[in-house]
Design a protein around this motif. Sequence first.
Motif, PDB file in Angstrom:
ATOM      1  N   GLN A 274       9.616 -10.372  17.244  1.00  0.00           N
ATOM      2  CA  GLN A 274      10.208 -11.662  17.610  1.00  0.00           C
ATOM      3  C   GLN A 274       9.191 -12.573  18.297  1.00  0.00           C
ATOM      4  OE1 GLN A 274      14.431 -12.072  18.946  1.00  0.00           O
ATOM      5  NE2 GLN A 274      14.139  -9.945  19.539  1.00  0.00           N
ATOM      6  N   ILE A 275       8.283 -11.956  19.047  1.00  0.00           N
ATOM      7  CA  ILE A 275       7.310 -12.730  19.825  1.00  0.00           C
ATOM      8  C   ILE A 275       6.061 -13.041  19.005  1.00  0.00           C
ATOM      9  CG2 ILE A 275       5.929 -12.764  21.948  1.00  0.00           C
ATOM     10  CD1 ILE A 275       7.923 -10.681  23.066  1.00  0.00           C
ATOM     11  N   TYR A 276       5.634 -12.053  18.202  1.00  0.00           N
ATOM     12  CA  TYR A 276       4.402 -12.206  17.423  1.00  0.00           C
ATOM     13  C   TYR A 276       4.703 -12.036  15.928  1.00  0.00           C
ATOM     14  CZ  TYR A 276       2.538 -11.129  22.075  1.00  0.00           C
ATOM     15  OH  TYR A 276       2.287 -11.114  23.421  1.00  0.00           O
ATOM     16  N   PRO A 277       4.901 -13.123  15.200  1.00  0.00           N
ATOM     17  CA  PRO A 277       5.185 -13.032  13.757  1.00  0.00           C
ATOM     18  C   PRO A 277       4.108 -12.270  12.981  1.00  0.00           C
ATOM     19  CG  PRO A 277       5.625 -15.248  14.559  1.00  0.00           C
ATOM     20  CD  PRO A 277       4.957 -14.509  15.683  1.00  0.00           C
ATOM     21  N   LEU A 278       2.846 -12.365  13.437  1.00  0.00           N
ATOM     22  CA  LEU A 278       1.765 -11.651  12.756  1.00  0.00           C
ATOM     23  C   LEU A 278       1.985 -10.143  12.832  1.00  0.00           C
ATOM     24  CD1 LEU A 278      -0.969 -11.810  11.282  1.00  0.00           C
ATOM     25  CD2 LEU A 278      -2.089 -11.700  13.522  1.00  0.00           C
TER      26      LEU A 278
ATOM     27  N   TYR B 160       1.971  -7.501   9.711  1.00  0.00           N
ATOM     28  CA  TYR B 160       1.098  -6.326   9.672  1.00  0.00           C
ATOM     29  C   TYR B 160       1.905  -5.028   9.638  1.00  0.00           C
ATOM     30  CZ  TYR B 160      -3.404  -8.680  10.311  1.00  0.00           C
ATOM     31  OH  TYR B 160      -4.537  -9.421  10.119  1.00  0.00           O
ATOM     32  N   LEU B 161       3.059  -5.028  10.302  1.00  0.00           N
ATOM     33  CA  LEU B 161       3.927  -3.849  10.298  1.00  0.00           C
ATOM     34  C   LEU B 161       4.414  -3.560   8.878  1.00  0.00           C
ATOM     35  CD1 LEU B 161       5.470  -1.760  12.144  1.00  0.00           C
ATOM     36  CD2 LEU B 161       7.362  -3.398  12.129  1.00  0.00           C
TER      37      LEU B 161
ATOM     38  N   SER C 142      -4.407   0.084  13.607  1.00  0.00           N
ATOM     39  CA  SER C 142      -5.082  -0.160  14.888  1.00  0.00           C
ATOM     40  C   SER C 142      -4.542  -1.416  15.556  1.00  0.00           C
ATOM     41  CB  SER C 142      -6.596  -0.288  14.669  1.00  0.00           C
ATOM     42  OG  SER C 142      -7.134   0.926  14.194  1.00  0.00           O
ATOM     43  N   PHE C 143      -4.266  -2.427  14.742  1.00  0.00           N
ATOM     44  CA  PHE C 143      -3.679  -3.661  15.288  1.00  0.00           C
ATOM     45  C   PHE C 143      -2.311  -3.380  15.897  1.00  0.00           C
ATOM     46  CE2 PHE C 143      -0.839  -7.289  14.846  1.00  0.00           C
ATOM     47  CZ  PHE C 143      -1.557  -8.298  15.470  1.00  0.00           C
ATOM     48  N   LEU C 144      -1.492  -2.582  15.209  1.00  0.00           N
ATOM     49  CA  LEU C 144      -0.158  -2.248  15.720  1.00  0.00           C
ATOM     50  C   LEU C 144      -0.256  -1.487  17.038  1.00  0.00           C
ATOM     51  CD1 LEU C 144       1.694  -1.070  12.459  1.00  0.00           C
ATOM     52  CD2 LEU C 144       1.632  -3.355  13.460  1.00  0.00           C
TER      53      LEU C 144
ATOM     54  N   PRO D  23       0.522   4.936  13.931  1.00  0.00           N
ATOM     55  CA  PRO D  23       1.585   4.368  14.770  1.00  0.00           C
ATOM     56  C   PRO D  23       2.995   4.725  14.312  1.00  0.00           C
ATOM     57  CG  PRO D  23       0.495   2.659  13.470  1.00  0.00           C
ATOM     58  CD  PRO D  23      -0.330   3.894  13.342  1.00  0.00           C
ATOM     59  N   HIS D  24       3.149   5.169  13.059  1.00  0.00           N
ATOM     60  CA  HIS D  24       4.473   5.575  12.569  1.00  0.00           C
ATOM     61  C   HIS D  24       4.919   6.898  13.178  1.00  0.00           C
ATOM     62  CE1 HIS D  24       1.608   7.694  10.037  1.00  0.00           C
ATOM     63  NE2 HIS D  24       2.561   8.532   9.692  1.00  0.00           N
TER      64      HIS D  24
END
Length: 289
Positions: free
Chosen positions: A149-153, A157-158, A197-199, A272-273
């Motif tokens: 909700q806060i970061y659309p990017l 990426y998710l 890594s971004f997640l 991250p999953h």
Amino acid sequence: MYFKKVRLKNYRNFSNLSIELNSNLNIFIGNNAQGKTNLLEGLNLIVKGSSYRTKEDKEVINWNSESAYLFGEINKDDENVQVALALEKKSEDFYKNKLIKTIKINQNVQKKTALSKEFKGVVFSPEHLQIIKGAPSLRRKFLDEQISQIYPLYHRYLSEYYRILGHRNNILKKEVNQKKKKEQLLMWDPRLIKRGSFLILTRIKFIKKINRMAYKFHQEITKEKENIKLTYQSNILKDQEENISSINKEFKDKLEEHREKEIEQRATLLGPHRDDFLVYIDGFNIFKR
């Protein structure tokens, strides 16, 4: 931001409901099974585009209907925004129903992602107690929903990460020789590492920010008798790294280290999953109490 008007037609137990809401506080009172939770779910559905109570949005359609309609007039920054959702079952065959979902913002057809860019909403219901009591997958889902909700990017990426993960798992499940399988995995690993890594980094930063607020509020609630702490638990990182290059390197090293095990178990075991976040009260992990 607040709801001014809501209309629900053939949604859950409401055949046709229209209400006007107060800009400050609204309290819904009624006996059990009258639709209080359904109404809250409907409000959330209007601003999110999907239900938090079911994986299949077609389940919100009234049993006696083939379609449902939800409408909300929302005041945002002193401007009225109209949101309409139409859900319609389309029979593909005797056993399956395909759901056609149409989202409109101010009468213009939009994608679901437009809602998350336009509106922010948080729901807390009895089901959310499972965030603490339930499996790590529920905590990951909750975490991902709030960050998206806060970061659309992050949301983009998710989605890309899980698509890459799906391709990688398909390779691991294939009946091919190990040499060919390793070659194919090496093609997908850099993409998995970059998105993953971004997640991880975004989640670590988010948890640290939430931790500061949670500590402050918990101190007020308990009159400073208890301390609360939230920590992100990564199956890749040794420490709470906030350097994307370091996370990339550790992710790459871990994948190489577990290559044979992943081939043996035919699944991606790291990333991250598979992560979680923990909550401590005075140093005790509340998930183990």
